[in-house]
Motif scaffolding. Structure first.
Motif, PDB file in Angstrom:
ATOM      1  N   VAL A   1       0.758  -1.071  -0.092  1.00 31.27           N
ATOM      2  CA  VAL A   1       0.130  -0.020   0.064  1.00 31.27           C
ATOM      3  C   VAL A   1       0.997   1.183   0.008  1.00 31.27           C
ATOM      4  CG1 VAL A   1      -1.538   1.308   1.246  1.00 31.27           C
ATOM      5  CG2 VAL A   1      -1.947  -1.111   1.306  1.00 31.27           C
ATOM      6  N   LEU A   2       0.762   2.062  -0.982  1.00 27.29           N
ATOM      7  CA  LEU A   2       1.400   3.395  -0.844  1.00 27.29           C
ATOM      8  C   LEU A   2       0.972   4.459   0.235  1.00 27.29           C
ATOM      9  CD1 LEU A   2       1.125   4.125  -4.869  1.00 27.29           C
ATOM     10  CD2 LEU A   2       3.220   3.117  -3.694  1.00 27.29           C
ATOM     11  N   ARG A   3       2.069   4.773   0.758  1.00 27.42           N
ATOM     12  CA  ARG A   3       1.884   5.739   2.070  1.00 27.42           C
ATOM     13  C   ARG A   3       0.865   7.080   1.498  1.00 27.42           C
ATOM     14  NH1 ARG A   3       4.790   4.955   6.591  1.00 27.42           N
ATOM     15  NH2 ARG A   3       6.543   3.195   6.444  1.00 27.42           N
ATOM     16  N   ASP A   4       1.034   7.526   0.366  1.00 33.16           N
ATOM     17  CA  ASP A   4       0.423   8.782   0.258  1.00 33.16           C
ATOM     18  C   ASP A   4      -0.973   8.469  -0.482  1.00 33.16           C
ATOM     19  OD1 ASP A   4       1.525   7.731  -2.130  1.00 33.16           O
ATOM     20  OD2 ASP A   4       2.165   9.539  -3.038  1.00 33.16           O
ATOM     21  N   LYS A   5      -1.248   7.314  -0.627  1.00 34.32           N
ATOM     22  CA  LYS A   5      -2.712   6.589  -1.108  1.00 34.32           C
ATOM     23  C   LYS A   5      -3.528   5.736  -0.012  1.00 34.32           C
ATOM     24  CE  LYS A   5      -1.772   7.302  -6.047  1.00 34.32           C
ATOM     25  NZ  LYS A   5      -2.830   8.132  -6.449  1.00 34.32           N
ATOM     26  N   VAL A   6      -3.148   5.680   1.130  1.00 33.42           N
ATOM     27  CA  VAL A   6      -3.922   4.967   1.848  1.00 33.42           C
ATOM     28  C   VAL A   6      -5.252   5.244   2.051  1.00 33.42           C
ATOM     29  CG1 VAL A   6      -4.191   4.427   4.560  1.00 33.42           C
ATOM     30  CG2 VAL A   6      -1.565   5.159   3.699  1.00 33.42           C
ATOM     31  N   TYR A   7      -5.601   6.444   1.873  1.00 36.00           N
ATOM     32  CA  TYR A   7      -7.340   6.881   1.675  1.00 36.00           C
ATOM     33  C   TYR A   7      -8.126   5.929   0.330  1.00 36.00           C
ATOM     34  CZ  TYR A   7     -11.330   9.432   0.585  1.00 36.00           C
ATOM     35  OH  TYR A   7     -12.732   9.724   0.427  1.00 36.00           O
ATOM     36  N   GLU A   8      -7.204   5.946  -0.690  1.00 35.90           N
ATOM     37  CA  GLU A   8      -7.756   5.212  -1.978  1.00 35.90           C
ATOM     38  C   GLU A   8      -7.697   3.739  -1.523  1.00 35.90           C
ATOM     39  OE1 GLU A   8      -5.539   7.608  -1.867  1.00 35.90           O
ATOM     40  OE2 GLU A   8      -6.104   8.947  -3.400  1.00 35.90           O
ATOM     41  N   ALA A   9      -6.609   3.300  -0.780  1.00 35.67           N
ATOM     42  CA  ALA A   9      -6.659   1.864  -0.814  1.00 35.67           C
ATOM     43  C   ALA A   9      -7.868   1.363   0.188  1.00 35.67           C
ATOM     44  CB  ALA A   9      -5.239   1.469  -0.179  1.00 35.67           C
ATOM     45  N   PHE A  10      -7.851   2.400   1.283  1.00 34.88           N
ATOM     46  CA  PHE A  10      -8.953   1.859   2.216  1.00 34.88           C
ATOM     47  C   PHE A  10     -10.361   1.869   1.942  1.00 34.88           C
ATOM     48  CE2 PHE A  10     -11.368   2.583   6.287  1.00 34.88           C
ATOM     49  CZ  PHE A  10     -11.123   1.474   6.926  1.00 34.88           C
ATOM     50  N   TYR A  11     -10.759   2.987   1.218  1.00 34.03           N
ATOM     51  CA  TYR A  11     -11.912   3.519   0.914  1.00 34.03           C
ATOM     52  C   TYR A  11     -12.466   3.111  -0.467  1.00 34.03           C
ATOM     53  CZ  TYR A  11     -12.359   6.062   5.048  1.00 34.03           C
ATOM     54  OH  TYR A  11     -12.581   6.607   6.417  1.00 34.03           O
ATOM     55  N   GLN A  12     -11.851   3.165  -1.317  1.00 28.54           N
ATOM     56  CA  GLN A  12     -12.267   2.644  -2.858  1.00 28.54           C
ATOM     57  C   GLN A  12     -12.336   1.247  -3.341  1.00 28.54           C
ATOM     58  OE1 GLN A  12     -10.007   4.859  -6.020  1.00 28.54           O
ATOM     59  NE2 GLN A  12      -9.962   6.631  -4.797  1.00 28.54           N
ATOM     60  N   LEU A  13     -11.627   0.293  -2.479  1.00 31.03           N
ATOM     61  CA  LEU A  13     -11.520  -0.931  -2.736  1.00 31.03           C
ATOM     62  C   LEU A  13     -12.121  -1.758  -1.467  1.00 31.03           C
ATOM     63  CD1 LEU A  13      -8.413  -2.124  -4.901  1.00 31.03           C
ATOM     64  CD2 LEU A  13     -10.871  -1.888  -5.525  1.00 31.03           C
ATOM     65  N   GLU A  14     -13.055  -2.617  -1.560  1.00 31.72           N
ATOM     66  CA  GLU A  14     -13.694  -3.244  -0.443  1.00 31.72           C
ATOM     67  C   GLU A  14     -12.929  -4.515  -0.074  1.00 31.72           C
ATOM     68  OE1 GLU A  14     -16.518  -4.084   2.791  1.00 31.72           O
ATOM     69  OE2 GLU A  14     -16.227  -2.256   1.373  1.00 31.72           O
ATOM     70  N   TYR A  15     -12.744  -5.191  -1.283  1.00 30.46           N
ATOM     71  CA  TYR A  15     -11.930  -6.596  -1.031  1.00 30.46           C
ATOM     72  C   TYR A  15     -10.727  -6.586  -2.340  1.00 30.46           C
ATOM     73  CZ  TYR A  15     -15.927  -8.000   1.328  1.00 30.46           C
ATOM     74  OH  TYR A  15     -17.107  -8.099   2.139  1.00 30.46           O
ATOM     75  N   PRO A  16      -9.545  -5.828  -1.901  1.00 31.76           N
ATOM     76  CA  PRO A  16      -8.461  -5.834  -2.887  1.00 31.76           C
ATOM     77  C   PRO A  16      -8.009  -7.078  -3.267  1.00 31.76           C
ATOM     78  CG  PRO A  16      -7.674  -5.211  -0.599  1.00 31.76           C
ATOM     79  CD  PRO A  16      -9.294  -5.268  -0.627  1.00 31.76           C
ATOM     80  N   HIS A  17      -7.822  -7.961  -2.499  1.00 35.74           N
ATOM     81  CA  HIS A  17      -7.720  -9.462  -2.847  1.00 35.74           C
ATOM     82  C   HIS A  17      -8.173 -10.073  -4.063  1.00 35.74           C
ATOM     83  CE1 HIS A  17      -5.227 -10.588   1.209  1.00 35.74           C
ATOM     84  NE2 HIS A  17      -4.697  -9.379   0.850  1.00 35.74           N
ATOM     85  N   ASP A  18      -9.695  -9.796  -3.796  1.00 33.05           N
ATOM     86  CA  ASP A  18     -10.579 -10.448  -5.090  1.00 33.05           C
ATOM     87  C   ASP A  18     -10.336  -9.558  -6.111  1.00 33.05           C
ATOM     88  OD1 ASP A  18     -11.568 -12.148  -3.065  1.00 33.05           O
ATOM     89  OD2 ASP A  18     -13.368 -10.625  -2.661  1.00 33.05           O
ATOM     90  N   GLN A  19      -9.841  -8.317  -5.924  1.00 31.05           N
ATOM     91  CA  GLN A  19      -9.679  -7.341  -7.298  1.00 31.05           C
ATOM     92  C   GLN A  19      -8.245  -7.862  -8.081  1.00 31.05           C
ATOM     93  OE1 GLN A  19     -11.779  -5.152  -8.220  1.00 31.05           O
ATOM     94  NE2 GLN A  19     -10.880  -3.815  -9.762  1.00 31.05           N
ATOM     95  N   ILE A  20      -7.434  -8.051  -7.201  1.00 35.08           N
ATOM     96  CA  ILE A  20      -6.153  -8.595  -7.797  1.00 35.08           C
ATOM     97  C   ILE A  20      -6.220 -10.004  -8.598  1.00 35.08           C
ATOM     98  CG2 ILE A  20      -3.712  -9.283  -7.281  1.00 35.08           C
ATOM     99  CD1 ILE A  20      -3.758  -7.163  -5.041  1.00 35.08           C
ATOM    100  N   THR A  21      -7.092 -10.749  -7.548  1.00 32.41           N
ATOM    101  CA  THR A  21      -7.147 -12.318  -8.106  1.00 32.41           C
ATOM    102  C   THR A  21      -7.860 -12.026  -9.643  1.00 32.41           C
ATOM    103  OG1 THR A  21      -7.360 -13.141  -5.922  1.00 32.41           O
ATOM    104  CG2 THR A  21      -8.387 -14.561  -7.682  1.00 32.41           C
ATOM    105  N   SER A  22      -8.660 -11.178  -9.831  1.00 29.55           N
ATOM    106  CA  SER A  22      -9.471 -11.196 -11.014  1.00 29.55           C
ATOM    107  C   SER A  22      -8.839 -10.436 -12.101  1.00 29.55           C
ATOM    108  CB  SER A  22     -10.748 -10.026 -10.859  1.00 29.55           C
ATOM    109  OG  SER A  22     -11.813 -10.416  -9.767  1.00 29.55           O
TER     110      SER A  22
END
Length: 311
Positions: free
Chosen positions: A91-112
């Motif tokens: 997770v990028l330090r300056d994009k913690v907001y995007e990582a937390f609020y924009q993706l509900e399940y990042p693992h599923d997104q990466i897997t897809s």
């Protein structure tokens, strides 16, 4: 009475103090919300929040993480194969907001995205090419993920194709092919070795025959030289060449019979039993020498006549 009141007050103050302060661990980011709305991102250390008004919405690890994805697909030569793709991300330090609020399940997104890229690339390759070009597959996955996940606050560090597992029957067939190929190579090496042995053996036999022939030639040369010397000695005592040759032949004949009797394991030697056998053999030898002398004299006369005509 005052001491009894002090204990509950101290306890309440301590609880309130804990409500005001919280600790964020190293390599961790905390999202704080105020009245249900995003307020701030807090990094490692001792942090302050207002109880009831502020609350911790969640924590995100800033460490490098790994996600293993197993994808089953088909190759160009219609072989089903399972690929294990390991994705290392952070997770990028300056994009913690995007990582937390924009993706509900990042693992599923990466897997897809991994499924999509692998099932687009592998069907273009034959099974052998999948093993050879696994780095190309990994690079394609990384490129696609990098572009897709960066806006969501994730950086793709590396992608690896860590395992390629064909169908069991295909693996068995590949093992048989590999074993047959190795047996073929072994047979070729054995054939080369046998061919070398045969060639070397033939060379040795040829050399042996050459040396044997040379030995026989040397032996006959020495016999001829000995016979010549014997004839010269007999000539000096008044025996002509024809008589000397006959005498030498008879002597050689009986020496040979004696040698046979000494060197063989049997005591029986078959000899002509006719009373005239010895004289017949001698007469035949003398006749042979006479004929050979006549031929030799005729050749000498012919050579002399030829030399006279040439001069």
């Amino acid at each position: 009475m005052g001491n009894y009141l002090f204990i509950p007050i101290a306890f309440v103050a301590l609880v309130i103090l804990f409500k005001f302060f919280f600790i964020v661990k190293q390599q961790t980011a905390v999202a704080v919300e105020r009245f249900g709305r995003f307020h701030s991102i807090r990094n490692s250390g001792l942090q302050l929040k207002i109880p009831i008004i502020d609350r911790i919405a969640g924590r995100l690890s800033l460490k490098i993480q790994q996600l293993d994805v197993i994808v089953e697909t088909k190759t160009l030569d219609d072989v089903f194969v399972k690929l294990k793709v390991s994705v290392q991300y952070v997770v990028l330090r300056d994009k913690v907001y995007e990582a937390f609020y924009q993706l509900e399940y990042p693992h599923d997104q990466i897997t897809s995205y991994v499924f999509d890229v692998v099932r687009a690339e592998v069907p273009k390759m034959k099974l052998d090419d999948v093993f050879v070009k696994k780095d190309d597959i990994a690079n394609a996955v990384k490129s696609e993920l990098q572009d897709a996940m960066f806006d969501y606050g994730f950086d793709i560090i590396k992608t690896l194709v860590t395992d390629i597992d064909p169908d069991a029957q295909v693996k068995a067939a590949m093992n048989r092919i590999n074993a047959s190929e190795r047996e073929k190579i072994a047979a070729q090496f054995e054939g080369d070795a046998q061919r070398i042995l045969i060639v070397e053996k033939a060379k040795a036999e040829a050399e042996s025959k050459r040396l044997q022939g040379q030995g026989i030639a040397d032996q006959r040369r020495e016999i001829a030289r000995g016979l010549e010397e014997s004839v010269e000695v007999l000539n000096k005592v008044g025996i002509n060449s024809q008589e000397a040759s006959a005498l030498i032949v008879v002597t050689q004949h009986y020496d040979t019979l004696q040698a046979i009797g000494e060197e063989t394991d049997t005591n029986l030697i078959l000899l002509p039993n006719s009373p005239q056998a010895g004289s017949d053999m001698l007469n035949n030898m003398v006749a042979s020498f006479t004929a050979s002398n006549q031929i030799g004299e005729a050749m000498k006369r012919k050579q002399i006549e030829k030399d006279s005509s040439d001069s």
